[in-house]
Design an enzyme around this catalytic site. Structure first.
Site, PDB file in Angstrom:
ATOM      1  CG  ASP A 196      -3.304  -3.147 -13.478  1.00  0.00           C
ATOM      2  OD1 ASP A 196      -2.135  -3.233 -13.074  1.00  0.00           O
ATOM      3  OD2 ASP A 196      -4.303  -3.261 -12.747  1.00  0.00           O
TER       4      ASP A 196
ATOM      5  CB  SER B 273      -4.646  -4.564  -6.048  1.00  0.00           C
ATOM      6  OG  SER B 273      -3.410  -5.076  -6.422  1.00  0.00           O
TER       7      SER B 273
ATOM      8  CG  HIS C 158      -2.922  -1.592 -10.081  1.00  0.00           C
ATOM      9  ND1 HIS C 158      -3.654  -2.746 -10.310  1.00  0.00           N
ATOM     10  CD2 HIS C 158      -2.474  -1.687  -8.793  1.00  0.00           C
ATOM     11  CE1 HIS C 158      -3.643  -3.487  -9.212  1.00  0.00           C
ATOM     12  NE2 HIS C 158      -2.948  -2.875  -8.275  1.00  0.00           N
TER      13      HIS C 158
HETATM   14  N1  LIG Z   1       4.205   0.955  -4.574  1.00  0.00           N
HETATM   15  C1  LIG Z   1       4.081  -0.020  -5.611  1.00  0.00           C
HETATM   16  C2  LIG Z   1       2.720  -0.060  -6.161  1.00  0.00           C
HETATM   17  C3  LIG Z   1       1.713  -0.359  -5.115  1.00  0.00           C
HETATM   18  C4  LIG Z   1       0.340  -0.085  -5.621  1.00  0.00           C
HETATM   19  O1  LIG Z   1       0.091   0.183  -6.806  1.00  0.00           O
HETATM   20  N2  LIG Z   1      -0.573  -0.148  -4.705  1.00  0.00           N
HETATM   21  C5  LIG Z   1      -1.944   0.018  -5.065  1.00  0.00           C
HETATM   22  C6  LIG Z   1      -2.681  -1.198  -4.549  1.00  0.00           C
HETATM   23  S1  LIG Z   1      -1.945  -2.698  -5.163  1.00  0.00           S
HETATM   24  C7  LIG Z   1      -2.510   1.245  -4.424  1.00  0.00           C
HETATM   25  O2  LIG Z   1      -3.715   1.368  -4.318  1.00  0.00           O
HETATM   26  N3  LIG Z   1      -1.672   2.166  -3.961  1.00  0.00           N
HETATM   27  C8  LIG Z   1      -2.085   3.317  -3.206  1.00  0.00           C
HETATM   28  C9  LIG Z   1      -2.723   4.434  -3.968  1.00  0.00           C
HETATM   29  O3  LIG Z   1      -2.690   4.447  -5.220  1.00  0.00           O
HETATM   30  O4  LIG Z   1      -3.316   5.321  -3.308  1.00  0.00           O
HETATM   31  C10 LIG Z   1       5.047   0.274  -6.724  1.00  0.00           C
HETATM   32  O5  LIG Z   1       5.789   1.212  -6.560  1.00  0.00           O
HETATM   33  O6  LIG Z   1       5.067  -0.461  -7.712  1.00  0.00           O
END
Ligand SMILES: N[C@@H](CCC(=O)N[C@@H](CS)C(=O)NCC(=O)O)C(=O)O
Length: 284
Positions: free
Chosen positions: A224, A148, A257
């Site tokens: 995603d 990402s 995602h």
């Molecule tokens: N927090 C955001 C999404 C953020 C998100 O999906 N982050 C990804 C990277 S872009 C991630 O790896 N989050 C941490 C995880 O899944 O451990 C939302 O609520 O929409």
């Protein structure tokens, strides 16, 4: 430079550690994860950099990325930096896509971010020097990947430093941050309103401006939730086709995602990099 060991555990015929050091670029202590497979005394191993996405620390991929078995099999060190400076006095924002956890791998020029948000310098210069001095790393053999926002980091760092990396791949990368709301918001805050200053941080713009790689690998889930609005792999595909870059962009049916997606294809990526890290080059 002093590196502190936060913890180390034996895992998959190697050692997974979490370390920290006082960072000049970030002006704060920065934590990072390193997995070192077992190796012969005195041997050095190739390095795969993994850059994480929004809201992540160095811990997310260490806990959920499932890379260790593949890295041990291929004798590859994996380094996982944090995604931003953090701690008391570091500028932040209430939104998850700006400030702490959202460094976007840029060197910020605007206030209040410029003091600590220098993640380009951190990932390109400062952390490599630490890894090189503290771990059995062969810096003639480096590859880079990420997820990402970290996929954006991997692509742009590789495009700016093609001689440094044998290969680049990404999981669900932000392919054209200048053309999505996450990127526009981050870049206007960190870099100001002159969009020319954004171009070194946008994979599609870099390719349009002449940056070249021979090839790249991207995996992208079709389910995603950020695919259409933020990630836009079709723009990377178009730019690579026009530039003659051999881009393998795999649309993976039904994957979202999350780290459930990343961990599914992680060993494929490690293997893809391993094949390139094992090739001998003319100067070896
Ligand atoms: N927090 C955001 C999404 C953020 C998100 O999906 N982050 C990804 C990277 S872009 C991630 O790896 N989050 C941490 C995880 O899944 O451990 C939302 O609520 O929409």
């Amino acid at each position: 430079m002093t590196m502190k060991t936060i913890w180390e555990h034996r895992s998959h015929d190697g050692v997974q550690g979490m370390y920290s050091h006082a960072s000049g670029s970030a002006g704060r202590d920065m934590a990072f994860g390193v997995f070192v497979p077992d190796h012969a005394p005195g041997a050095t191993l190739p390095v795969l950099w993994y850059l994480s996405g929004l809201t992540c620390t160095a811990a997310n991929v260490v806990e959920k990325g499932e890379y260790r078995a593949a890295c041990a099999r291929h004798g590859i060190i994996l380094v996982a930096p944090d995604t931003s400076p953090r701690g008391e006095g570091v500028a932040d924002d209430a939104d998850y896509d700006l400030g702490v956890g959202a460094g976007f791998y840029v060197d910020a020029t605007q206030q209040p971010w410029a003091a600590n948000y220098r993640m380009r310098s951190y990932v390109e210069e400062e952390l490599p020097a630490i890894v090189r001095s503290q771990f059995p790393a062969d810096f003639a053999r480096q590859s880079i990947t990420g997820h990402s926002m970290g996929g954006h980091g991997a692509l742009t760092i590789a495009l700016r430093n093609p001689q440094r990396f044998r290969s680049v791949s990404a999981f669900a990368p932000l392919c054209a941050p200048m053309q999505c709301s996450w990127g526009e918001k981050a870049f206007s805050n960190y870099l100001g309103t002159n969009r020319q200053a954004w171009r070194p941080y946008d994979a599609v713009a870099l390719i349009e401006d002449g940056a070249r790689l021979s090839e790249l690998l991207v995996d992208q889930g079709t389910a995603d939730q950020f695919l259409t609005e933020q990630l836009k792999p079709q723009l990377l595909h178009q730019a690579c086709t026009q530039a003659g870059i051999d881009a393998t962009i795999r649309m993976q049916e039904g994957y979202d995602h999350s780290y459930f997606f990343i961990s599914t294809f992680m060993s494929d990526h490690v293997e893809w990099h391993a094949a390139r890290l094992k090739q001998h080059t003319a100067h070896e």
